[in-house]
Design a protein around this motif. Structure first.
Motif, PDB file in Angstrom:
ATOM      1  N   VAL A  37       3.104   5.129 -10.604  1.00  9.95           N
ATOM      2  CA  VAL A  37       3.214   4.081  -9.582  1.00  9.95           C
ATOM      3  C   VAL A  37       1.827   3.530  -9.298  1.00  9.95           C
ATOM      4  N   GLU A  38       1.714   2.207  -9.357  1.00  7.41           N
ATOM      5  CA  GLU A  38       0.442   1.524  -9.093  1.00  7.41           C
ATOM      6  C   GLU A  38       0.614   0.609  -7.897  1.00  7.41           C
ATOM      7  N   ASN A  39      -0.098   0.888  -6.813  1.00  8.69           N
ATOM      8  CA  ASN A  39      -0.005   0.083  -5.595  1.00  8.69           C
ATOM      9  C   ASN A  39      -0.973  -1.092  -5.646  1.00  8.69           C
ATOM     10  N   PRO A  92       0.825  -1.211   0.000  1.00  9.27           N
ATOM     11  CA  PRO A  92       0.000   0.000   0.000  1.00  9.27           C
ATOM     12  C   PRO A  92       0.861   1.263   0.000  1.00  9.27           C
ATOM     13  N   PRO A  93       0.268   2.416  -0.321  1.00 15.20           N
ATOM     14  CA  PRO A  93       1.006   3.678  -0.260  1.00 15.20           C
ATOM     15  C   PRO A  93       1.549   3.941   1.144  1.00 15.20           C
ATOM     16  N   GLY A  94       2.734   4.527   1.187  1.00 14.26           N
ATOM     17  CA  GLY A  94       3.319   4.913   2.468  1.00 14.26           C
ATOM     18  C   GLY A  94       4.335   3.946   3.014  1.00 14.26           C
ATOM     19  N   GLN A  95       4.346   2.690   2.537  1.00 16.36           N
ATOM     20  CA  GLN A  95       5.367   1.763   2.989  1.00 16.36           C
ATOM     21  C   GLN A  95       6.690   2.058   2.291  1.00 16.36           C
ATOM     22  N   ALA A  96       7.761   1.460   2.816  1.00 12.15           N
ATOM     23  CA  ALA A  96       9.107   1.817   2.349  1.00 12.15           C
ATOM     24  C   ALA A  96       9.274   1.640   0.846  1.00 12.15           C
ATOM     25  N   ALA A  97       8.875   0.490   0.311  1.00 13.56           N
ATOM     26  CA  ALA A  97       9.042   0.245  -1.119  1.00 13.56           C
ATOM     27  C   ALA A  97       8.297   1.287  -1.940  1.00 13.56           C
ATOM     28  N   GLY A 155      16.420  -5.383   4.548  1.00 13.27           N
ATOM     29  CA  GLY A 155      15.386  -5.173   3.555  1.00 13.27           C
ATOM     30  C   GLY A 155      15.991  -4.517   2.328  1.00 13.27           C
ATOM     31  N   TRP A 156      15.328  -4.684   1.207  1.00 15.20           N
ATOM     32  CA  TRP A 156      15.790  -4.029  -0.022  1.00 15.20           C
ATOM     33  C   TRP A 156      14.639  -3.955  -1.012  1.00 15.20           C
ATOM     34  N   ALA A 157      14.774  -3.065  -1.947  1.00 12.01           N
ATOM     35  CA  ALA A 157      13.793  -2.940  -3.027  1.00 12.01           C
ATOM     36  C   ALA A 157      14.534  -2.595  -4.305  1.00 12.01           C
ATOM     37  N   VAL A 189      17.745  -0.805  -5.942  1.00 16.19           N
ATOM     38  CA  VAL A 189      17.482   0.615  -5.721  1.00 16.19           C
ATOM     39  C   VAL A 189      17.927   1.047  -4.331  1.00 16.19           C
ATOM     40  N   VAL A 190      17.488   0.307  -3.314  1.00 17.61           N
ATOM     41  CA  VAL A 190      17.737   0.750  -1.948  1.00 17.61           C
ATOM     42  C   VAL A 190      17.953  -0.445  -1.031  1.00 17.61           C
ATOM     43  N   VAL A 191      18.863  -0.273  -0.086  1.00 18.17           N
ATOM     44  CA  VAL A 191      19.074  -1.223   1.006  1.00 18.17           C
ATOM     45  C   VAL A 191      18.537  -0.582   2.272  1.00 18.17           C
TER      46      VAL A 191
END
Length: 328
Positions: A68-70, A42-47, A254-256, A125-127
């Motif tokens: 972006v489509e959640n 959902p919107p607002g989470q880290a990913a 975590g990562w994305a 993208v991110v760690v």
């Protein structure tokens, strides 16, 4: 000199031969319409937050918008299935994460996608570093002291997680395995309720993200013991890593990243990777990532693919040892 009909036919044939074929021309002109990135939460989470940051920048660089489509729910499996089944034309990409690509293959029965074969890996993208935090009343102040206490009371120390098979839970199971300890894992429905019980002193320990725990660390309400990344987290440079203290080689976080369906044209994959890396290397973007609790992780498609496969192998082993399995 006047052209004959034969000259005209020859010229038309030559022009046709020199013109790129339909698919090749389409790839050269990509993107010709908006590009969609499916986020499995959902919107607002880290990913979602990090995806929106680079999606906005890609929209500025490309002639078309990035949308972006959640698609939350089902441990992210429905969203990843949609991304895997999309046409491999570059107009539907997917934010693959530590949970949906790294952990799900080992804990979810009847997973509707193959994490290793159904995707073209574009780039990480991110760690998102995790860490062990303790209530101030807990006597251990280091990872070594925690291991000593846990070995003295096997299974007697409660440890809160954000839920079964989450990155926090699997990181804790890996810690227990690598240090020869055993904890009583207390699962909550998300990080928020777990942190609330930690702050109240109802549980003494928790594995959580640096982003979520940082305000409580800064206020002195919880004590950081060690971070889970191979290197120290830039947000907490004084906090040692698990690897440097009690378990050499330990790495869990975590990562994305970004991926497309298998069969994504090479030219599109390279174009997205190049532009994505340029954004992730911008000092302002790197600083923003750190503010949000992450670290930018630019790299090649090949490196990202190898990383995902290592993650799958690591969590498959931990899921087997700890008997972690999700139903449904």
């Amino acid at each position: 000199m006047a052209w004959t009909r034969r000259d005209a036919l020859l010229a038309a044939t030559a022009a046709a031969l020199l013109r790129p074929a339909g698919p090749a021309r389409a790839q050269a002109d990509w993107p010709e319409k908006p590009v969609r990135i499916i986020v499995p939460f959902p919107p607002g989470q880290a990913a979602d937050l990090f995806t929106r940051l680079y999606a906005d920048e890609l929209s500025r660089r490309w002639p078309q918008r990035v949308v972006v489509e959640n698609r939350g729910g089902g441990a992210g499996a429905p969203a990843l299935e949609a991304g895997a089944r999309a046409a491999p034309d570059g107009y539907t990409l997917t934010a693959g994460t530590s949970g949906t690509l790294g952990i799900n293959p080992s804990v979810l029965p009847r997973l509707p996608y193959d994490a290793e074969r159904d995707f073209a890996f574009i780039g990480n993208v991110v760690v998102l570093p995790l860490l062990i935090v303790a209530h101030p009343s807990f006597p251990a102040r280091t990872a070594a002291a925690l291991v000593e206490a846990a070995k003295a009371r096997p299974g007697g120390i409660d440890l809160a997680t954000a839920g079964p098979a989450t990155s926090q839970h699997m990181s804790a199971e890996l810690f227990a395995h690598r240090t020869g300890t055993r904890f009583n894992m207390v699962h909550y429905r998300g990080s928020g309720p777990a942190m609330a019980d930690l702050l109240a002193g109802n549980v003494p320990l928790m594995f959580d993200s640096v982003a979520a725990a940082l305000p409580h660390i800064q206020s002195g309400k919880v004590v950081p013991l060690a971070v889970t990344t191979p290197e120290r987290a830039p947000q907490l440079p004084a906090v040692p890593t698990i690897a440097e203290t009690v378990a050499p080689g330990y790495g869990a976080f975590g990562w994305a990243g970004l991926c497309g369906p298998a069969g994504l044209p090479e030219s599109v994959l390279r174009r997205v990777n190049t532009d994505l890396n340029a954004i992730l290397r911008e000092p302002a973007m790197q600083a923003r990532f750190i503010e949000l609790g992450g670290t930018a992780a630019p790299g090649t498609p090949e490196a990202f693919g190898d990383f995902v496969r290592r993650e799958i192998a690591q969590w498959r082993e931990i899921a087997r040892i700890a008997h972690v399995r999700l139903e449904g």
